[in-house]
Design an enzyme around this catalytic site. Structure first.
Site, PDB file in Angstrom:
ATOM      1  CG  HIS A 250      -1.894   1.289   0.863  1.00 32.11           C
ATOM      2  ND1 HIS A 250      -2.886   1.377  -0.088  1.00 32.11           N
ATOM      3  CD2 HIS A 250      -1.762   2.522   1.373  1.00 32.11           C
ATOM      4  CE1 HIS A 250      -3.343   2.621  -0.136  1.00 32.11           C
ATOM      5  NE2 HIS A 250      -2.672   3.329   0.741  1.00 32.11           N
TER       6      HIS A 250
ATOM      7  CE1 TYR B  83      -1.933   7.329  -0.900  1.00 31.40           C
ATOM      8  CE2 TYR B  83      -1.354   5.691   0.739  1.00 31.40           C
ATOM      9  CZ  TYR B  83      -2.311   6.390   0.037  1.00 31.40           C
ATOM     10  OH  TYR B  83      -3.631   6.155   0.253  1.00 31.40           O
TER      11      TYR B  83
ATOM     12  CG  HIS C 294      -8.598   1.777  -7.536  1.00 28.34           C
ATOM     13  ND1 HIS C 294      -8.859   3.050  -7.080  1.00 28.34           N
ATOM     14  CD2 HIS C 294      -7.553   1.328  -6.777  1.00 28.34           C
ATOM     15  CE1 HIS C 294      -8.019   3.347  -6.092  1.00 28.34           C
ATOM     16  NE2 HIS C 294      -7.202   2.325  -5.906  1.00 28.34           N
ATOM     17  CG  PHE C 295      -4.439  -0.822 -10.657  1.00 32.04           C
ATOM     18  CD1 PHE C 295      -3.831  -0.895 -11.886  1.00 32.04           C
ATOM     19  CD2 PHE C 295      -4.865  -1.994 -10.048  1.00 32.04           C
ATOM     20  CE1 PHE C 295      -3.676  -2.108 -12.523  1.00 32.04           C
ATOM     21  CE2 PHE C 295      -4.716  -3.216 -10.680  1.00 32.04           C
ATOM     22  CZ  PHE C 295      -4.117  -3.270 -11.928  1.00 32.04           C
ATOM     23  CG  HIS C 296      -5.357   0.853 -15.788  1.00 27.52           C
ATOM     24  ND1 HIS C 296      -5.589  -0.373 -15.221  1.00 27.52           N
ATOM     25  CD2 HIS C 296      -4.339   0.668 -16.670  1.00 27.52           C
ATOM     26  CE1 HIS C 296      -4.766  -1.271 -15.759  1.00 27.52           C
ATOM     27  NE2 HIS C 296      -3.996  -0.664 -16.642  1.00 27.52           N
TER      28      HIS C 296
ATOM     29  NE  ARG D 216      -6.467  -7.634  -9.934  1.00 23.50           N
ATOM     30  CZ  ARG D 216      -5.620  -7.089  -9.035  1.00 23.50           C
ATOM     31  NH1 ARG D 216      -5.963  -7.008  -7.750  1.00 23.50           N
ATOM     32  NH2 ARG D 216      -4.445  -6.636  -9.389  1.00 23.50           N
ATOM     33  NE  ARG D 217      -2.992  -9.806 -10.483  1.00 24.08           N
ATOM     34  CZ  ARG D 217      -2.273  -9.694  -9.390  1.00 24.08           C
ATOM     35  NH1 ARG D 217      -2.526 -10.438  -8.354  1.00 24.08           N
ATOM     36  NH2 ARG D 217      -1.266  -8.864  -9.329  1.00 24.08           N
TER      37      ARG D 217
HETATM   38 FE1  HAS Z   1      -5.760   2.046  -4.290  1.00 22.47          FE
HETATM   39  C1  HAS Z   1      -6.111  -1.362  -4.717  1.00 22.47           C
HETATM   40  C2  HAS Z   1      -7.762   1.935  -1.531  1.00 22.47           C
HETATM   41  C3  HAS Z   1      -5.265   5.432  -3.773  1.00 22.47           C
HETATM   42  C4  HAS Z   1      -3.168   2.002  -6.549  1.00 22.47           C
HETATM   43  N1  HAS Z   1      -4.836   0.603  -5.426  1.00 22.47           N
HETATM   44  C5  HAS Z   1      -5.141  -0.734  -5.474  1.00 22.47           C
HETATM   45  C6  HAS Z   1      -4.274  -1.405  -6.415  1.00 22.47           C
HETATM   46  C7  HAS Z   1      -3.422  -0.451  -6.906  1.00 22.47           C
HETATM   47  C8  HAS Z   1      -3.791   0.811  -6.279  1.00 22.47           C
HETATM   48  C9  HAS Z   1      -2.286  -0.669  -7.888  1.00 22.47           C
HETATM   49  O1  HAS Z   1      -8.920  -0.168   0.313  1.00 22.47           O
HETATM   50  C10 HAS Z   1      -4.318  -2.887  -6.790  1.00 22.47           C
HETATM   51  C11 HAS Z   1      -3.424  -3.733  -5.943  1.00 22.47           C
HETATM   52  C12 HAS Z   1      -3.471  -5.163  -6.397  1.00 22.47           C
HETATM   53  O2  HAS Z   1      -2.846  -5.475  -7.424  1.00 22.47           O
HETATM   54  O3  HAS Z   1      -4.192  -5.956  -5.807  1.00 22.47           O
HETATM   55  N2  HAS Z   1      -6.440   3.438  -2.939  1.00 22.47           N
HETATM   56  C13 HAS Z   1      -7.255   3.186  -1.903  1.00 22.47           C
HETATM   57  C14 HAS Z   1      -7.530   4.430  -1.179  1.00 22.47           C
HETATM   58  C15 HAS Z   1      -6.838   5.417  -1.820  1.00 22.47           C
HETATM   59  C16 HAS Z   1      -6.137   4.775  -2.916  1.00 22.47           C
HETATM   60  C17 HAS Z   1      -8.403   4.599   0.010  1.00 22.47           C
HETATM   61  N3  HAS Z   1      -4.486   3.449  -5.026  1.00 22.47           N
HETATM   62  C18 HAS Z   1      -4.433   4.778  -4.670  1.00 22.47           C
HETATM   63  C19 HAS Z   1      -3.372   5.432  -5.375  1.00 22.47           C
HETATM   64  C20 HAS Z   1      -2.767   4.461  -6.158  1.00 22.47           C
HETATM   65  C21 HAS Z   1      -3.485   3.230  -5.934  1.00 22.47           C
HETATM   66  C22 HAS Z   1      -3.017   6.887  -5.209  1.00 22.47           C
HETATM   67  C23 HAS Z   1      -1.614   4.561  -7.088  1.00 22.47           C
HETATM   68  C24 HAS Z   1      -0.949   5.642  -7.384  1.00 22.47           C
HETATM   69  N4  HAS Z   1      -6.777   0.581  -3.339  1.00 22.47           N
HETATM   70  C25 HAS Z   1      -7.494   0.747  -2.207  1.00 22.47           C
HETATM   71  C26 HAS Z   1      -7.984  -0.570  -1.753  1.00 22.47           C
HETATM   72  C27 HAS Z   1      -7.510  -1.517  -2.664  1.00 22.47           C
HETATM   73  C28 HAS Z   1      -6.752  -0.762  -3.643  1.00 22.47           C
HETATM   74  C29 HAS Z   1      -8.802  -0.865  -0.587  1.00 22.47           C
HETATM   75  C30 HAS Z   1      -7.743  -3.033  -2.620  1.00 22.47           C
HETATM   76  C31 HAS Z   1      -8.788  -3.425  -3.579  1.00 22.47           C
HETATM   77  C32 HAS Z   1      -8.947  -4.924  -3.612  1.00 22.47           C
HETATM   78  O4  HAS Z   1     -10.015  -5.411  -3.202  1.00 22.47           O
HETATM   79  O5  HAS Z   1      -8.042  -5.636  -4.059  1.00 22.47           O
HETATM   80  C33 HAS Z   1      -6.783   6.877  -1.402  1.00 22.47           C
HETATM   81  O6  HAS Z   1      -5.443   7.292  -1.231  1.00 22.47           O
HETATM   82  C34 HAS Z   1      -7.472   7.780  -2.374  1.00 22.47           C
HETATM   83  C35 HAS Z   1      -7.625   9.194  -1.852  1.00 22.47           C
HETATM   84  C36 HAS Z   1      -7.883  10.170  -2.987  1.00 22.47           C
HETATM   85  C37 HAS Z   1      -8.876  11.055  -3.054  1.00 22.47           C
HETATM   86  C38 HAS Z   1      -9.003  11.914  -4.288  1.00 22.47           C
HETATM   87  C39 HAS Z   1      -8.460  13.311  -4.093  1.00 22.47           C
HETATM   88  C40 HAS Z   1      -8.487  14.052  -5.392  1.00 22.47           C
HETATM   89  C41 HAS Z   1      -7.510  14.884  -5.841  1.00 22.47           C
HETATM   90  C42 HAS Z   1      -7.655  15.511  -7.194  1.00 22.47           C
HETATM   91  C43 HAS Z   1      -8.262  16.895  -7.101  1.00 22.47           C
HETATM   92  C44 HAS Z   1      -8.502  17.435  -8.453  1.00 22.47           C
HETATM   93  C45 HAS Z   1      -9.493  18.258  -8.783  1.00 22.47           C
HETATM   94  C46 HAS Z   1      -9.616  18.676 -10.210  1.00 22.47           C
HETATM   95  C47 HAS Z   1     -10.487  18.726  -7.787  1.00 22.47           C
HETATM   96  C48 HAS Z   1      -9.859  11.218  -1.970  1.00 22.47           C
HETATM   97  C49 HAS Z   1      -6.321  15.219  -5.020  1.00 22.47           C
HETATM   98  C50 HAS Z   1      -9.267  20.096 -10.433  1.00 22.47           C
HETATM   99  C51 HAS Z   1      -9.651  20.477 -11.777  1.00 22.47           C
HETATM  100  C52 HAS Z   1      -9.501  21.705 -12.286  1.00 22.47           C
HETATM  101  C53 HAS Z   1      -9.992  21.953 -13.651  1.00 22.47           C
HETATM  102  C54 HAS Z   1      -8.875  22.810 -11.550  1.00 22.47           C
HETATM  103 CU    CU Z   2      -3.917  -0.007  -0.767  1.00 20.83          CU
END
Ligand code: HAS
Ligand code: CU
Length: 572
Positions: free
Chosen positions: A248, A252, A399-401, A463-464
């Site tokens: 995890h 980050y 999600h991860f793409h 998946r996979r």
């Molecule tokens: Fe995730 C699975 C939970 C973030 C990558 N994640 C994965 C896997 C990958 C991955 C690769 O709880 C698959 C692993 C595998 O192979 O099995 N993930 C989260 C949570 C967050 C999160 C809570 N993940 C990421 C990030 C990744 C990433 C970042 C890569 C860089 N993830 C999970 C969970 C799994 C998971 C479970 C397991 C699933 C399963 O069942 O296998 C948090 O960090 C996300 C917080 C982010 C936000 C969004 C904030 C938005 C921002 C953009 C603002 C932009 C604006 C646009 C407003 C709350 C900062 C402005 C526009 C203008 C025009 C000005």
């Molecule tokens: Cu995670």
């Protein structure tokens, strides 16, 4: 040496930071360039396997029989796709980017510049060592290499070297940071240097988990037949736990370099200012605290981990979502300042005045927009009960793409659109193509990930899996599969454009019209951040304490009750 102070007392002279000269930058920039070249090359191969997979899933093309001379199975292609894109591209890019940005931010040369050269060599040797078994189908274990699947020993040895190399990049930063701190005891560490150092520390805490797994379990078991000693055996649950301790916070390590750019570089690319520099520091400290004690959210479906521990990690997972929510608001505020300075008006109309014409800016802003969906999906994954509906389905690649494949990768493309001209002294080939590249990536990922999210949620498509040859392939999936092929087609165009842009920028010696350098956004409020946001010990100790509390008792139990009955198996 000593100096006379105006009060008449004698104080020891403070060392002064040596000036950062072009000569110093020359070596750091060359190492940065090599890292980026390797990363981009790895991505070009990894992305190609992604295209093959997507087309196979949608039954467009059963490419694997044709590819027999190169790769043997779908799973070998999937391993190459995951390892080259998620591990190699990201790690080399990040090490290159930090090598480049850290000294500029600190305005002081590296204390031991050769360390960065050594780091690169170690990482490259590691990559080549791991690549051989992957290409020979002796390490078809996917990028998570779950035991009891067991790869050739060279795969684990190569990964270990890759990680050690990235640690050395960190050490080089720590030594230099420490020297700077002694020379400047009263100044606040510049934001980019501090944030990059926090990211590296986070990475080193994270990699301890996977180091334990590889050194004590996987490598001995893989080496046993080679060296002729009996294999000690594997405990899959213990290994999965050690893997996700790392897995995890790994995400980050991919995300925070993008955040550094969004906070401290991107506003400068659109005439904006950092809305709140202290808040940006707080966000990075919070990531240091909360990134690691959350790994069980990848193991909700694993038997053998008591529910209470899954619950505790779920709570921390919502904790680690919080700094991203802070980021969403503050970064947008920083950009809005810029858009209004450029004549933007209204509640939302200002968005049109952002610097969309600059491909470096556009790519990163588009990456941010995709991360809204990626982040919300993350919060859904994190919910213990909802996770059971999506776990191990195509929802997860959806999600991860959007996260590593968009928030990170599309931001890194954007960074390279100013950094490669800076490194080569050549004009970008060409801003128009680069803008098209960013938009095609944006829409490509939007369609692709929407399709995969939907397939996972509505039909539990696994998946996979080589879906194209699955006997249960259901024609009900067709609409989403068509959508995914539309996404993949756009992504293929986009990736081809990206590699062409990189290659032609490098090869065509078209001199820059005006010099390019690292964009650095000024804070809106010039007052220095409070001291507690520039102090390591509470945050570092807090992070270590949280890791011990969240993993200590469970690991103690898992090690105490470990049964190494499983021998490594080769399932491919
Ligand atoms: Fe995730 C699975 C939970 C973030 C990558 N994640 C994965 C896997 C990958 C991955 C690769 O709880 C698959 C692993 C595998 O192979 O099995 N993930 C989260 C949570 C967050 C999160 C809570 N993940 C990421 C990030 C990744 C990433 C970042 C890569 C860089 N993830 C999970 C969970 C799994 C998971 C479970 C397991 C699933 C399963 O069942 O296998 C948090 O960090 C996300 C917080 C982010 C936000 C969004 C904030 C938005 C921002 C953009 C603002 C932009 C604006 C646009 C407003 C709350 C900062 C402005 C526009 C203008 C025009 C000005
Ligand atoms: Cu995670």
């Amino acid at each position: 040496m000593s100096v006379q102070t105006f009060t008449g007392s004698v104080a020891p002279a403070r060392p002064v930071s040596p000036p950062l000269t072009a000569q110093h930058l020359h070596l750091a920039d060359r190492v940065a360039g090599w890292n980026i070249a390797v990363g981009v090359l790895a991505l070009s191969i990894g992305a190609l396997f992604g295209v093959f997979q997507g087309l196979e899933h949608a039954k467009v093309l059963d490419i694997y029989p044709w590819l027999q001379p190169v790769i043997k199975t779908y799973y070998q292609g999937l391993t190459l796709h995951g390892a080259l894109n998620a591990v190699v591209w990201t790690t080399f890019f990040i090490c290159g980017f930090f090598t480049f940005a850290f000294v500029r931010s600190l305005n002081r040369p590296y204390l031991y510049p050769k360390l960065n050269v050594i780091a690169f060599v170690v990482m490259l040797v590691g990559l080549l060592t791991a690549a051989v078994p992957m290409l020979m189908n002796n390490a078809t274990v996917l990028y998570t290499f779950y035991p009891p699947m067991l790869a050739d020993w060279a795969f684990y040895a190569g990964l270990t070297l890759l990680v050690i190399g990235s640690w050395i990049v960190g050490y080089s930063m720590y030594f230099t940071y420490y020297a700077w701190r002694k020379e400047n005891p009263d100044r606040r560490a510049p934001f980019i240097a501090l944030a990059a150092t926090i990211t590296m520390v986070l990475w080193q805490i994270a990699t301890l988990g996977v180091a334990g797994e590889i050194l004590f379990q996987l490598l001995p078991n893989a080496l046993a037949p080679v060296l002729g000693f009996p294999a000690p055996g594997l405990d899959p649950l213990l290994n999965r736990t050690l893997f996700w301790w790392f897995g995890h916070p790994l995400v980050y390590f991919w995300l925070l370099p993008a955040y550094i750019s969004w906070y401290a570089m991107l506003p400068a690319q659109t005439h904006g200012k950092m809305f709140s520099e202290p808040l940006a520091r707080l966000v990075f400290w919070l990531f240091l605290l909360f990134s690691t004690p959350v790994g069980f959210h990848h193991q909700y479906a694993d038997p053998g981990i008591p529910e209470i521990w899954k619950y505790i990690h779920m709570i921390f997972t919502f904790g680690v979502g919080f700094p991203s929510l802070l980021t969403a608001f503050t970064v947008v505020a920083s950009l809005e300042i810029g858009a209004r300075a450029r004549g933007g008006k209204g509640y939302l109309a200002w968005i049109g005045r952002l610097n969309w014409g600059d491909p470096s800016y556009a790519a990163q802003n588009l990456a941010m927009i995709l991360f809204i969906f990626g982040g919300i999906g993350g919060m859904i994954n994190a919910s213990y009960n909802v996770n059971l509906a999506v776990h191990n389905t195509t929802w997860v690649p959806g999600h991860f793409h959007l996260t590593v494949g968009s928030a990170s990768t599309l931001t890194f493309f954007g960074i390279l659109y100013w950094m490669v001209p800076r490194l080569t002294g050549h004009k970008l080939f060409t801003p128009l193509l680069a803008r098209i590249q960013a938009w095609t990536w944006f829409f490509g990922m939007l369609f692709f990930s929407n399709a995969y999210h939907t397939l996972g949620l509505l039909f539990s498509v696994p998946r996979r899996t080589a879906l194209g040859s699955a006997p249960y392939y259901d024609s009900q999936w067709n609409p989403q599969m068509i959508e995914s092929v539309l996404g993949i087609s756009l992504l293929t165009v986009s990736a081809t454009l990206f590699f062409a842009i990189m290659l032609f920028t490098l090869l065509l010696p078209r001199k820059l019209d005006k010099p390019v350098d690292m964009p650095v956004a000024q804070p809106l409020d010039p007052k220095p951040a409070p001291q507690w946001l520039d102090t390591w010990w509470p945050w570092l100790n807090g992070a270590i304490a949280l890791v011990l509390l969240s993993y200590g008792p469970m690991l103690y139990q898992l090690i105490r009750d470990a049964e190494f009955w499983s021998r490594g198996i080769r399932v491919w």
